[in-house]
Scaffold this motif. Structure first.
Motif, short mmCIF file in Angstrom:
data_model
loop_
_atom_site.label_atom_id
_atom_site.label_comp_id
_atom_site.label_asym_id
_atom_site.label_seq_id
_atom_site.Cartn_x
_atom_site.Cartn_y
_atom_site.Cartn_z
N HIS A 190 0.65 -1.27 0.21
CA HIS A 190 -0.07 -0.12 -0.02
C HIS A 190 0.81 1.22 -0.02
O HIS A 190 0.82 2.20 -0.89
N CYS A 191 1.81 1.49 1.08
CA CYS A 191 2.62 2.61 0.94
C CYS A 191 3.78 2.27 0.62
O CYS A 191 5.00 2.08 0.95
N THR A 192 3.66 2.20 -0.75
CA THR A 192 5.17 1.58 -1.60
C THR A 192 5.99 2.91 -1.91
O THR A 192 5.63 4.02 -1.96
N ASP A 197 -0.72 4.46 -2.16
CA ASP A 197 -2.08 4.73 -2.46
C ASP A 197 -2.71 5.61 -1.28
O ASP A 197 -3.60 5.30 -0.42
N CYS A 198 -2.37 6.95 -1.45
CA CYS A 198 -2.74 7.62 -0.29
C CYS A 198 -4.32 8.05 -0.33
O CYS A 198 -4.77 8.16 0.65
N LEU A 199 -4.99 8.05 -1.43
CA LEU A 199 -6.23 8.23 -1.52
C LEU A 199 -7.22 7.22 -0.65
O LEU A 199 -7.87 7.78 0.04
N LEU A 200 -6.60 6.12 -0.72
CA LEU A 200 -7.50 5.16 0.16
C LEU A 200 -6.92 4.75 1.26
O LEU A 200 -6.91 3.41 1.64
N CYS A 201 -5.85 5.60 1.88
CA CYS A 201 -4.99 5.16 3.10
C CYS A 201 -5.84 5.28 4.48
O CYS A 201 -6.28 6.26 4.59
N PRO A 202 -5.76 4.40 5.25
CA PRO A 202 -6.44 4.32 6.48
C PRO A 202 -5.78 5.15 7.37
O PRO A 202 -6.36 5.57 8.62
N GLU A 206 -3.60 11.15 9.36
CA GLU A 206 -2.40 11.40 10.44
C GLU A 206 -1.20 11.44 9.81
O GLU A 206 -0.06 11.95 10.40
N CYS A 207 -1.05 11.13 8.41
CA CYS A 207 0.16 11.19 7.91
C CYS A 207 0.81 12.39 7.60
O CYS A 207 0.51 13.22 6.70
N LEU A 208 1.82 12.69 8.27
CA LEU A 208 2.52 13.86 8.09
C LEU A 208 3.42 14.07 6.74
O LEU A 208 3.32 15.18 6.37
S1 SF4 Z 1 -1.12 8.60 3.09
FE1 SF4 Z 1 1.00 8.47 4.16
S2 SF4 Z 1 0.90 6.31 5.08
FE2 SF4 Z 1 -0.94 6.57 3.67
S3 SF4 Z 1 -0.27 5.67 1.72
FE3 SF4 Z 1 0.15 7.91 1.75
S4 SF4 Z 1 2.26 8.26 2.49
FE4 SF4 Z 1 1.71 6.19 2.91
#
Ligand code: SF4
Length: 353
Positions: A190-192, A197-202, A206-208
């Motif tokens: 997922h976080c490759t 895939d940031c759009l569908l990221c749980p 919170e992700c800085l």
């Molecule tokens: S939002 Fe952050 S944790 Fe989520 S996929 Fe993107 S970079 Fe990775």
């Protein structure tokens, strides 16, 4: 962010999206160990058939311990990093012989085994025994660096200590095995590195790295790998349908694997006259029929880039060759069965099949 929230989000994601892989169905430390050693620096798709072959050929640590080293290296052929196969075999012998086949029951004990470092010990201890020790591999570095916006160099001691400390604080005490699997799997699929895939990221909220537009800047890796260029010239000596090979014994790549007579040069060779100061080659050139050189085969290792050319030298049956003592003639079946670097196999398949 609350540590529990982070762990729970990953575990929930994992339960829904993880890949079904055979080493995730077991608590047997031997199988987990095999999978972890095989998968280091190897993609799952490439490692999976090797895992299955090892488990089928050596179903217990005793079977692996009792195998001949050459057989183990032959089964490993193509994965590279052959010292891992040798360490695997030696450690299996130690576990079978000295520990009655029983793996140490915790992280500290596992860490004392040859070839088992902090990452593998943490993986075995958590997956097999549910011990809450955090695994920190490349995927974990990436997820933590991004979610927590850490720009410390992951190749330096200080950065590694900071990431280890954070990983230890975050691990779920209730479900350490699932948590470790989850964070590694999340980084792998997922976080490759290049297409998270940031759009569908749980964890998006919170992700800085996401909030500050630094996704592709993290994690930070300062140390660039220096690649050594090497030029190999192989001489394939054929007589009576058999081919002269030797086992590599020097402290170098492919230790204990088999290849042909080799001489290394500073660059690609343009003419065999460049070997005029090699007494063995000049004498064998006069005794054999020399075919034109092969194409240049390129083989890339983590720290080396090898360009190799092969010359075939055919000697008549009655010629008495004065070969270096480490060269022995092998027939086709024997060559098939000895462990060889992928470079040699590629040449072999192109010219002998
Ligand atoms: S939002 Fe952050 S944790 Fe989520 S996929 Fe993107 S970079 Fe990775």
């Amino acid at each position: 962010m609350n540590n529990k929230f982070f762990a729970n989000q990953l575990i929930k994601w994992y339960e829904y999206y993880h890949r079904d892989l055979p080493w995730r169905q077991t608590r047997n430390p031997y199988y987990i160990w095999l999978s972890e050693v095989i998968l280091q620096q190897t993609r799952v798709a490439q490692g999976l058939p090797y895992y299955e072959r090892f488990v089928n050929t050596y179903p217990t640590v005793f079977d692996l311990a009792n195998a001949a080293e050459q057989e183990v290296i032959r089964l490993w052929q193509g994965l590279g990093y052959y010292s891992r196969a040798r360490n695997l075999h030696q450690t299996a012998k130690y576990i079978a012989g000295e520990l009655n086949g029983v793996f140490p029951p915790n992280y500290a004990g596992l860490l004392r085994l040859k070839g088992i470092g902090p990452y593998t010990a943490a993986a075995i201890a958590s997956f097999a025994y549910d011990e809450p020790v955090a695994v920190v591999d490349g995927n974990v570095y990436r997820v933590l660096a991004r979610v927590f916006g850490i720009d410390k160099d992951i190749t330096g001691g200080e950065g590694q200590r900071q990431f280890s400390k954070l990983a230890s604080e975050l691990i779920s005490r209730e479900h350490p095995a699932t948590y470790n699997q989850a964070i590694m799997e999340f980084g792998a699929v997922h976080c490759t590195p290049s297409a998270p895939d940031c759009l569908l990221c749980p964890l998006q909220q919170e992700c800085l790295a996401y909030a500050t537009g630094r996704i592709h800047l993290l994690p930070v890796k300062d140390k660039k790998t220096k690649v050594r260029e090497r030029f190999f010239n192989y001489f394939v000596i054929v007589q009576n349908g058999r081919i002269a090979m030797r086992q590599r014994t020097a402290k170098d790549i492919w230790h204990k694997l088999y290849d042909f007579y080799l001489t290394e040069t500073e660059s690609n060779v343009q003419s065999i006259d460049e070997f005029s100061d090699n007494q063995f080659l000049t004498s064998i050139f006069s005794q054999t029929i020399l075919t034109p050189p092969s194409r240049i085969f390129t083989y890339i290792l983590s720290h080396q880039r090898i360009q190799a050319q092969f010359w075939m030298l055919e000697a008549s049956p009655e010629t008495v060759l004065n070969l270096p003592s480490d060269l022995t003639f092998f027939n086709e079946d024997e060559i098939e069965n000895v462990p060889k670097p992928v470079l040699i196999t590629s040449y072999w398949k192109e010219h002998f099949f």
